[in-house]
Design a protein around this motif. Structure first.
Motif, PDB file in Angstrom:
ATOM      1  N   PRO A  35       0.863  -1.214  -0.050  1.00  0.00           N
ATOM      2  CA  PRO A  35      -0.120   0.053   0.035  1.00  0.00           C
ATOM      3  C   PRO A  35       0.612   1.108  -0.067  1.00  0.00           C
ATOM      4  N   GLU A  36       2.155   1.186   0.247  1.00  0.00           N
ATOM      5  CA  GLU A  36       3.124   2.400   0.296  1.00  0.00           C
ATOM      6  C   GLU A  36       3.868   2.538  -0.921  1.00  0.00           C
ATOM      7  N   LEU A  37       3.275   1.692  -1.971  1.00  0.00           N
ATOM      8  CA  LEU A  37       4.161   1.813  -3.321  1.00  0.00           C
ATOM      9  C   LEU A  37       3.931   3.060  -4.116  1.00  0.00           C
ATOM     10  N   ILE A  38       4.606   3.630  -4.482  1.00  0.00           N
ATOM     11  CA  ILE A  38       4.535   4.936  -5.254  1.00  0.00           C
ATOM     12  C   ILE A  38       4.719   4.352  -6.842  1.00  0.00           C
ATOM     13  N   TYR A  39       3.451   4.354  -7.840  1.00  0.00           N
ATOM     14  CA  TYR A  39       3.644   3.763  -8.792  1.00  0.00           C
ATOM     15  C   TYR A  39       3.410   4.706 -10.126  1.00  0.00           C
ATOM     16  N   ALA A  40       4.494   4.984 -10.760  1.00  0.00           N
ATOM     17  CA  ALA A  40       4.899   6.117 -11.744  1.00  0.00           C
ATOM     18  C   ALA A  40       4.539   5.529 -13.137  1.00  0.00           C
ATOM     19  N   SER A  41       3.732   6.184 -13.995  1.00  0.00           N
ATOM     20  CA  SER A  41       4.035   6.080 -15.392  1.00  0.00           C
ATOM     21  C   SER A  41       3.940   6.943 -16.551  1.00  0.00           C
ATOM     22  N   ILE A  42       4.796   7.012 -17.278  1.00  0.00           N
ATOM     23  CA  ILE A  42       5.008   8.188 -18.550  1.00  0.00           C
ATOM     24  C   ILE A  42       4.235   7.256 -19.805  1.00  0.00           C
ATOM     25  N   ARG A  43       3.503   8.106 -20.061  1.00  0.00           N
ATOM     26  CA  ARG A  43       2.697   7.526 -21.541  1.00  0.00           C
ATOM     27  C   ARG A  43       2.650   8.889 -22.437  1.00  0.00           C
ATOM     28  N   GLY A  44       2.425   8.519 -23.603  1.00  0.00           N
ATOM     29  CA  GLY A  44       2.249   9.547 -24.864  1.00  0.00           C
ATOM     30  C   GLY A  44       1.145  10.832 -24.315  1.00  0.00           C
ATOM     31  N   PHE A  45       0.080  10.164 -23.890  1.00  0.00           N
ATOM     32  CA  PHE A  45      -1.209  11.124 -23.721  1.00  0.00           C
ATOM     33  C   PHE A  45      -1.812  10.881 -22.079  1.00  0.00           C
ATOM     34  N   GLY A  46      -1.057  10.005 -21.585  1.00  0.00           N
ATOM     35  CA  GLY A  46      -1.580   9.819 -20.032  1.00  0.00           C
ATOM     36  C   GLY A  46      -2.364   8.406 -19.751  1.00  0.00           C
ATOM     37  N   ASP A  47      -2.692   7.925 -18.677  1.00  0.00           N
ATOM     38  CA  ASP A  47      -3.321   7.008 -18.229  1.00  0.00           C
ATOM     39  C   ASP A  47      -4.818   7.105 -17.909  1.00  0.00           C
ATOM     40  N   PRO A  48      -5.666   6.155 -18.296  1.00  0.00           N
ATOM     41  CA  PRO A  48      -7.110   6.386 -18.244  1.00  0.00           C
ATOM     42  C   PRO A  48      -7.357   6.375 -16.698  1.00  0.00           C
ATOM     43  N   ARG A  49      -6.565   5.949 -15.652  1.00  0.00           N
ATOM     44  CA  ARG A  49      -6.670   6.300 -14.339  1.00  0.00           C
ATOM     45  C   ARG A  49      -7.089   7.674 -13.975  1.00  0.00           C
ATOM     46  N   VAL A  50      -6.190   8.662 -14.812  1.00  0.00           N
ATOM     47  CA  VAL A  50      -6.179   9.940 -14.386  1.00  0.00           C
ATOM     48  C   VAL A  50      -6.567  10.846 -15.308  1.00  0.00           C
ATOM     49  N   THR A  51      -6.957  10.277 -16.467  1.00  0.00           N
ATOM     50  CA  THR A  51      -7.304  11.341 -17.627  1.00  0.00           C
ATOM     51  C   THR A  51      -8.254  10.845 -18.535  1.00  0.00           C
ATOM     52  N   ASP A  52      -9.046  11.658 -19.150  1.00  0.00           N
ATOM     53  CA  ASP A  52     -10.174  11.020 -20.268  1.00  0.00           C
ATOM     54  C   ASP A  52      -9.658  11.369 -21.638  1.00  0.00           C
ATOM     55  N   THR A  53      -8.606  11.639 -21.709  1.00  0.00           N
ATOM     56  CA  THR A  53      -7.924  11.673 -23.090  1.00  0.00           C
ATOM     57  C   THR A  53      -8.439  10.861 -24.290  1.00  0.00           C
ATOM     58  N   PRO A  54      -8.814  11.277 -25.199  1.00  0.00           N
ATOM     59  CA  PRO A  54      -9.424  10.145 -26.274  1.00  0.00           C
ATOM     60  C   PRO A  54      -8.353   9.473 -27.060  1.00  0.00           C
ATOM     61  N   TYR A  55      -7.058   9.992 -26.632  1.00  0.00           N
ATOM     62  CA  TYR A  55      -5.776   9.369 -27.273  1.00  0.00           C
ATOM     63  C   TYR A  55      -4.894   8.524 -26.473  1.00  0.00           C
ATOM     64  N   ALA A  56      -5.602   7.974 -25.339  1.00  0.00           N
ATOM     65  CA  ALA A  56      -4.657   7.103 -24.425  1.00  0.00           C
ATOM     66  C   ALA A  56      -4.122   5.888 -24.834  1.00  0.00           C
ATOM     67  N   ASP A  57      -4.904   5.170 -25.872  1.00  0.00           N
ATOM     68  CA  ASP A  57      -4.253   4.136 -26.443  1.00  0.00           C
ATOM     69  C   ASP A  57      -3.265   4.097 -27.586  1.00  0.00           C
ATOM     70  N   GLN A  58      -2.967   5.405 -27.920  1.00  0.00           N
ATOM     71  CA  GLN A  58      -1.979   5.614 -29.053  1.00  0.00           C
ATOM     72  C   GLN A  58      -0.766   5.884 -28.517  1.00  0.00           C
ATOM     73  N   PRO A  59       0.287   5.146 -29.126  1.00  0.00           N
ATOM     74  CA  PRO A  59       1.637   5.333 -28.703  1.00  0.00           C
ATOM     75  C   PRO A  59       2.444   6.913 -29.055  1.00  0.00           C
ATOM     76  N   ALA A  60       3.400   6.950 -28.504  1.00  0.00           N
ATOM     77  CA  ALA A  60       4.219   8.033 -28.905  1.00  0.00           C
ATOM     78  C   ALA A  60       5.454   8.443 -28.488  1.00  0.00           C
ATOM     79  N   PHE A  61       6.212   8.953 -29.246  1.00  0.00           N
ATOM     80  CA  PHE A  61       7.437   8.974 -29.269  1.00  0.00           C
ATOM     81  C   PHE A  61       7.784  10.696 -28.953  1.00  0.00           C
ATOM     82  N   ASP A  62       9.166  10.837 -28.898  1.00  0.00           N
ATOM     83  CA  ASP A  62       9.689  12.280 -28.552  1.00  0.00           C
ATOM     84  C   ASP A  62       9.096  13.169 -29.785  1.00  0.00           C
ATOM     85  N   LEU A  63       9.187  12.769 -30.867  1.00  0.00           N
ATOM     86  CA  LEU A  63       8.935  13.919 -32.052  1.00  0.00           C
ATOM     87  C   LEU A  63       7.612  14.016 -31.869  1.00  0.00           C
TER      88      LEU A  63
END
Length: 417
Positions: free
Chosen positions: A131-159
């Motif tokens: 329960p004390e774990l800090i779980y961090a993610s870095i995604r192109g458009f965010g994770d559905p747990r914290v965002t309603d973006t329509p692009y959540a499933d799309q991959p992304a790179f730097d460019l």
């Protein structure tokens, strides 16, 4: 949490400010590895969990010799870490992973949405284990747990992050059109923001005892970096475009030619402008254009005048001449950086062993300095599975247990030097 400070000291030196923290690194390529690299530079014990195939960029160029264990790219952003190979498609591998999570402080991953969930290792499941774990993610458009973006499933790179986050729209010139920034800021700046989120979550955990989920979208990170385009649009009604090295609101704030390259000059206050005019022996310009608005309005007149003066000197001569009174800096190549005493004095060019060759190579160091708990770049990137046996032994697995796990395909161990 388990106190891992002794192990961290052994691996990363004596001893960074994050000594005692254990990080499970489930990342690959650049964004995630840069974040975990920074934590390892600061003393955390970072355990890089890799599949039997290893990080996608282990074999990326440049190389010192053919067929070496990894290239310069991987070595640069994976120093100070330990590599453990786990096959998370096996039940045995998952069980070992869960045991690691029990004693971890932080987990970072940058897979596509749902990857960890599909393995039965979701944030929700892992937070039940710890329960004390800090779980961090870095995604192109965010994770559905914290965002309603329509692009959540799309991959992304730097460019993609640079394009959609707005920075490309103001980089380049009218002639070139939008250009990407040279370094991978679409990966690296979101990684830095992730670290801010993680350290904030650690503070929250210190007060409450509870971990949480931290998510950073690459595209959002770049937009926050490019913040001025938003207020220029909302307040000024402008849609900024690329304008080279100049600034839309200030002058001189630009690149100027020298005998051996370029220097940037940012004489933005009235006093700095007067100092520049004195060095140029042009006090008349200070009198004629005394205010910021005057200089900005007449930048097309002033730029060639300044350029005709700067091109009489080398960039080093100008830097030494102006530096104390007029903010400026030579446009450095990497050869210039290697020769400059500043970067040596700040330990920004440490040398570490490289792959199988044993040869010492230079990498970019840690820019974060402390008076009592120094950061450190002390160890090359790990070979694939180099520390599997070591970490499992620390967890209490004996030789027979480790052999059984290896025979089952749940783990892999690098057996050679």
């Amino acid at each position: 949490m388990v106190d891992n400070s002794e192990q961290t000291k052994k691996e990363n030196g004596d001893a960074g400010p994050l000594a005692g923290l254990r990080v499970i690194d489930m990342t690959h390529v650049m964004a995630g590895p840069f974040a975990t690299m920074t934590l390892s530079d600061l003393g955390a014990d970072v355990i890089k969990i890799e599949s039997p195939d290893g990080d996608l960029v282990r074999d990326n160029a440049p190389h010192l010799q053919p067929d070496e264990a990894y290239g310069g790219y991987f070595n640069s952003v994976n120093r100070n870490k330990r590599s453990v190979v786990l096959n998370l498609k096996t039940e045995e591998g998952k069980e070992v992973f869960k045991l690691l999570v029990e004693d971890a402080d932080i987990l970072i991953e940058n897979f596509t949405v749902g990857t960890m969930d599909g393995l039965g290792l979701s944030y929700e499941r892992l937070s039940e284990i710890n329960p004390e774990l800090i779980y961090a993610s870095i995604r192109g458009f965010g994770d559905p747990r914290v965002t309603d973006t329509p692009y959540a499933d799309q991959p992304a790179f730097d460019l993609i992050a640079q394009a959609m986050g707005g920075i490309m729209s103001i980089t380049g010139t009218e002639e070139t059109g939008p250009l990407k920034a040279g370094p991978g800021i679409g990966d690296i700046f979101p990684a830095v923001l992730t670290l801010v989120g993680i350290l904030s979550a650690l503070h929250h955990r210190e007060r409450t005892g509870e971990g949480q989920y931290v998510d950073t979208a690459m595209v959002d990170g770049v937009l926050s970096l490019t913040e001025r385009i938003v207020h220029q649009y909302s307040v000024g009604g402008d849609t900024p475009g690329p304008q080279g090295n100049s600034h839309p609101l200030l002058f001189p704030y630009d690149r100027f030619p020298t005998t051996d390259g370029y220097i940037v000059i940012t004489a933005i206050t009235n006093g700095q402008w007067r100092s520049l005019c004195e060095y140029m022996d042009r006090p008349d310009l200070a009198e004629q254009y005394p205010e910021k608005a005057d200089r900005l309005e007449n930048k097309d007149t002033l730029r060639p005048i300044i350029s005709s003066w700067t091109e009489q000197f080398s960039k080093r001569e100008l830097f030494e001449m102006l530096g104390d009174d007029v903010p400026c800096g030579p446009v450095y190549t990497v050869e210039d950086i290697v020769d400059d005493p500043h970067f040596k004095a700040n330990n920004m060019l440490p040398e570490v062993e490289h792959a199988d060759t044993g040869e010492e190579v230079m990498i970019a160091g840690s820019p974060i300095n402390f008076s009592k708990t120094p950061s450190s770049v002390s160890r090359r990137a790990p070979f694939l599975g180099e520390h599997t046996e070591e970490v499992l032994a620390e967890m209490g697995f004996d030789e027979n247990d480790i052999t059984e796990l290896q025979d089952s395909g749940a783990i892999d161990i690098r057996n050679d030097d």
